[in-house]
Design a protein around this motif. Structure first.
Motif, PDB file in Angstrom:
ATOM      1  N   SER A 167      42.153  52.875  47.755  1.00  0.00           N
ATOM      2  CA  SER A 167      42.105  54.328  46.898  1.00  0.00           C
ATOM      3  C   SER A 167      43.731  54.247  46.273  1.00  0.00           C
ATOM      4  N   HIS A 168      43.920  54.868  45.121  1.00  0.00           N
ATOM      5  CA  HIS A 168      45.200  54.929  44.558  1.00  0.00           C
ATOM      6  C   HIS A 168      45.239  56.130  43.714  1.00  0.00           C
ATOM      7  N   TYR A 169      46.491  56.557  43.624  1.00  0.00           N
ATOM      8  CA  TYR A 169      46.523  57.619  42.614  1.00  0.00           C
ATOM      9  C   TYR A 169      47.090  57.465  41.547  1.00  0.00           C
ATOM     10  N   LEU A 170      46.608  57.771  40.247  1.00  0.00           N
ATOM     11  CA  LEU A 170      46.902  57.257  38.908  1.00  0.00           C
ATOM     12  C   LEU A 170      48.495  57.519  38.700  1.00  0.00           C
ATOM     13  N   LYS A 171      48.800  58.925  39.202  1.00  0.00           N
ATOM     14  CA  LYS A 171      50.126  59.267  38.740  1.00  0.00           C
ATOM     15  C   LYS A 171      51.403  58.433  39.597  1.00  0.00           C
ATOM     16  N   ASN A 172      50.880  57.867  40.537  1.00  0.00           N
ATOM     17  CA  ASN A 172      51.993  56.776  41.227  1.00  0.00           C
ATOM     18  C   ASN A 172      51.754  55.306  40.374  1.00  0.00           C
ATOM     19  N   LEU A 173      50.788  55.132  39.874  1.00  0.00           N
ATOM     20  CA  LEU A 173      50.779  53.611  39.133  1.00  0.00           C
ATOM     21  C   LEU A 173      51.707  53.828  37.591  1.00  0.00           C
ATOM     22  N   GLU A 174      51.571  55.100  37.203  1.00  0.00           N
ATOM     23  CA  GLU A 174      52.483  55.311  36.159  1.00  0.00           C
ATOM     24  C   GLU A 174      51.936  54.366  34.845  1.00  0.00           C
ATOM     25  N   ARG A 230      40.139  58.542  36.296  1.00  0.00           N
ATOM     26  CA  ARG A 230      39.844  58.285  37.416  1.00  0.00           C
ATOM     27  C   ARG A 230      38.417  57.964  37.662  1.00  0.00           C
ATOM     28  N   GLY A 231      38.186  57.194  39.004  1.00  0.00           N
ATOM     29  CA  GLY A 231      36.774  56.934  39.217  1.00  0.00           C
ATOM     30  C   GLY A 231      36.727  55.662  40.284  1.00  0.00           C
ATOM     31  N   THR A 232      35.814  54.934  40.378  1.00  0.00           N
ATOM     32  CA  THR A 232      35.474  53.706  41.056  1.00  0.00           C
ATOM     33  C   THR A 232      35.313  52.679  40.041  1.00  0.00           C
ATOM     34  N   TYR A 233      36.123  51.496  40.324  1.00  0.00           N
ATOM     35  CA  TYR A 233      35.964  50.562  39.239  1.00  0.00           C
ATOM     36  C   TYR A 233      35.847  49.385  39.797  1.00  0.00           C
ATOM     37  N   ILE A 234      34.904  48.514  39.267  1.00  0.00           N
ATOM     38  CA  ILE A 234      34.776  46.985  39.927  1.00  0.00           C
ATOM     39  C   ILE A 234      35.088  46.087  38.841  1.00  0.00           C
ATOM     40  N   ARG A 235      35.851  45.049  38.865  1.00  0.00           N
ATOM     41  CA  ARG A 235      36.277  43.977  37.970  1.00  0.00           C
ATOM     42  C   ARG A 235      35.585  42.495  38.491  1.00  0.00           C
ATOM     43  N   SER A 236      35.191  41.832  37.437  1.00  0.00           N
ATOM     44  CA  SER A 236      34.714  40.721  37.867  1.00  0.00           C
ATOM     45  C   SER A 236      35.154  39.545  37.438  1.00  0.00           C
ATOM     46  N   ILE A 265      36.404  42.605  42.259  1.00  0.00           N
ATOM     47  CA  ILE A 265      37.675  43.515  42.911  1.00  0.00           C
ATOM     48  C   ILE A 265      37.301  44.795  42.548  1.00  0.00           C
ATOM     49  N   GLN A 266      37.415  45.734  43.612  1.00  0.00           N
ATOM     50  CA  GLN A 266      37.182  47.225  43.617  1.00  0.00           C
ATOM     51  C   GLN A 266      38.535  47.832  43.940  1.00  0.00           C
ATOM     52  N   ALA A 267      38.483  49.118  43.081  1.00  0.00           N
ATOM     53  CA  ALA A 267      39.484  49.939  43.287  1.00  0.00           C
ATOM     54  C   ALA A 267      39.053  51.493  42.952  1.00  0.00           C
ATOM     55  N   ILE A 268      39.472  52.493  43.639  1.00  0.00           N
ATOM     56  CA  ILE A 268      39.234  53.790  43.505  1.00  0.00           C
ATOM     57  C   ILE A 268      40.624  54.426  43.111  1.00  0.00           C
ATOM     58  N   LEU A 269      40.425  55.248  41.831  1.00  0.00           N
ATOM     59  CA  LEU A 269      41.510  55.825  41.230  1.00  0.00           C
ATOM     60  C   LEU A 269      41.483  57.192  41.359  1.00  0.00           C
ATOM     61  N   LYS A 270      42.615  57.987  41.706  1.00  0.00           N
ATOM     62  CA  LYS A 270      42.287  59.361  41.966  1.00  0.00           C
ATOM     63  C   LYS A 270      43.373  60.082  41.151  1.00  0.00           C
TER      64      LYS A 270
END
Length: 390
Positions: free
Chosen positions: A295-302, A362-368, A385-390
């Motif tokens: 999980s990652h916060y969108l605001k931190n990824l800028e 935001r949401g759960t994303y899966i890339r292939s 690859i999966q990532a959860i963005l908050k």
């Protein structure tokens, strides 16, 4: 020729020997020869020779009535009567009058009728019964297709020449192996009021060829077809592939260009292999083909693409492993250069780094990603690859 014959020889001899046991009945060679000759002659004289016993209509548009005539000749010494023609369905029948006599050496026909009631493949069986020539089975078969509606069936307009339409958005070959060239027919519909005449000039990659019919004309308001030849060996690539084709023509005394896309999904050809033969081929193992980045916060990824995943591709064989292609799916980007993973030495690894591109919401994303290799056990692999963005 197809013959209807009585099996008199076997039946006659069987009857004779059943009535007269071998111990008390004997027959001379002359008598036996006479019997065989007589029954053979009688069988030959009880014959209808059909020129065909089945007819295939092929692929045809749906229509109310299908008919076909089966021609035959009475090759016997006597007339033969057709007693009955029965069918396996109420939707099929014969126009032939029953109880009709066929004279010696007469050539005639039986007309069979099928009344279609649905689309698709059909097989209709008819049984012809006679008085002196046994029975014969006749068959009608084919595939009924919907009636062509040009405006409905050719709904895709070519971008630069909208008056020319196709059945599909692209001319797609589907799945094909990189073994031999494939030829496929594609139809066009000229919805305009002017004929389109192909000049024969064309521009396309060397692995593609186009053939026209003898007229080279796509007539106004009508459909016509071209034949495209695709050579996957010359293409020398794998996976879903797209190529542009440009055909030149004239319409209403003006030079017109038909531009369309040809697509194919090319896979590597492997012969039939048993377990022992597989030992001579490379073997790919992906250490972890599903990576969870957490999980990652969108605001931190800028808004930056800072999430990264690393895959390890292992060659667990004594043969060089060739990675033909790694296809990036939506939302991910391949960082590692092809030269670093294209060929993996025996019992070695290749490191592949991937950027997980940051979405806006935001949401759960899966890339292939798709890996295409020369391991016949499973030449196409998927990495996720999966990532959860908050």
């Amino acid at each position: 020729m197809y013959k209807i014959q009585f099996a008199l020889k076997e039946a006659f001899l069987s009857s004779m020997f059943s009535k007269f046991p071998f111990k008390v009945f004997s027959i001379s060679v002359f008598s036996l020869a006479f019997i065989l000759f007589s029954t053979e002659l009688l069988a030959q004289n009880s014959t209808l020779d059909f020129e065909e016993t089945e007819f295939d209509f092929g692929k045809i548009e749906f229509q109310d009535t299908l008919t076909h005539r089966f021609y035959f000749t009475n090759n016997s010494e006597n007339e033969i009567k057709i007693l009955d023609i029965s069918t396996d369905c109420a939707c099929s029948f014969s126009n032939q009058n029953s109880d009709r006599s066929i004279e010696k050496d007469e050539r005639s026909f039986i007309e069979l009728v099928f009344l279609p009631y649905n689309y698709g493949n059909f097989v209709k069986v008819f049984t012809v019964k006679t008085d002196n020539a046994g029975t014969q089975t006749l068959m009608l078969k084919g595939e009924l297709q919907p009636v062509l509606d040009k405006d409905r069936d050719f709904k895709y307009k070519l971008e630069k020449t909208p008056q020319i339409r196709t059945r599909t958005k692209y001319l797609h070959f589907g799945n094909m192996l990189n073994k031999v060239p494939m030829t496929k027919k594609f139809e066009f519909y000229n919805s305009s009021k002017e004929d389109f005449v192909f000049t024969g000039k064309m521009e396309m990659p060397k692995h593609l060829q186009v053939r026209f019919d003898s007229t080279h004309i796509l007539k106004a308001g009508e459909t016509s077809a071209i034949y495209v030849i695709y050579d996957p060996l010359l293409k020398n690539d794998f996976g879903y592939l797209e190529d542009m084709v440009l055909l030149f023509g004239e319409q209403n005394k003006k030079t017109i260009k038909l531009e369309f896309k040809v697509t194919a999904n090319v896979e590597e050809y492997f012969p039939s292999l048993n377990i022992e033969m597989l030992e001579a081929y490379p073997e790919l193992k992906i250490e972890d083909d599903y990576i969870n980045l957490g999980s990652h916060y969108l605001k931190n990824l800028e808004g930056k693409d800072s999430l990264e995943a690393t895959f390890v591709l292992k060659n667990e064989s004594n043969m060089p492993l060739r990675i033909h292609k790694i296809i990036e799916g939506y939302g991910c980007k391949l960082l590692t250069e092809k030269s670093e993973w294209n060929e993996v030495a025996p019992h070695s690894n290749a490191i592949v780094k991937i950027i997980f591109q940051t979405p806006e919401d935001r949401g759960t994303y899966i890339r292939s990603l798709t890996v295409i290799c020369n391991d016949p056990r499973k030449p196409i692999r998927t990495m996720k690859i999966q990532a959860i963005l908050k």
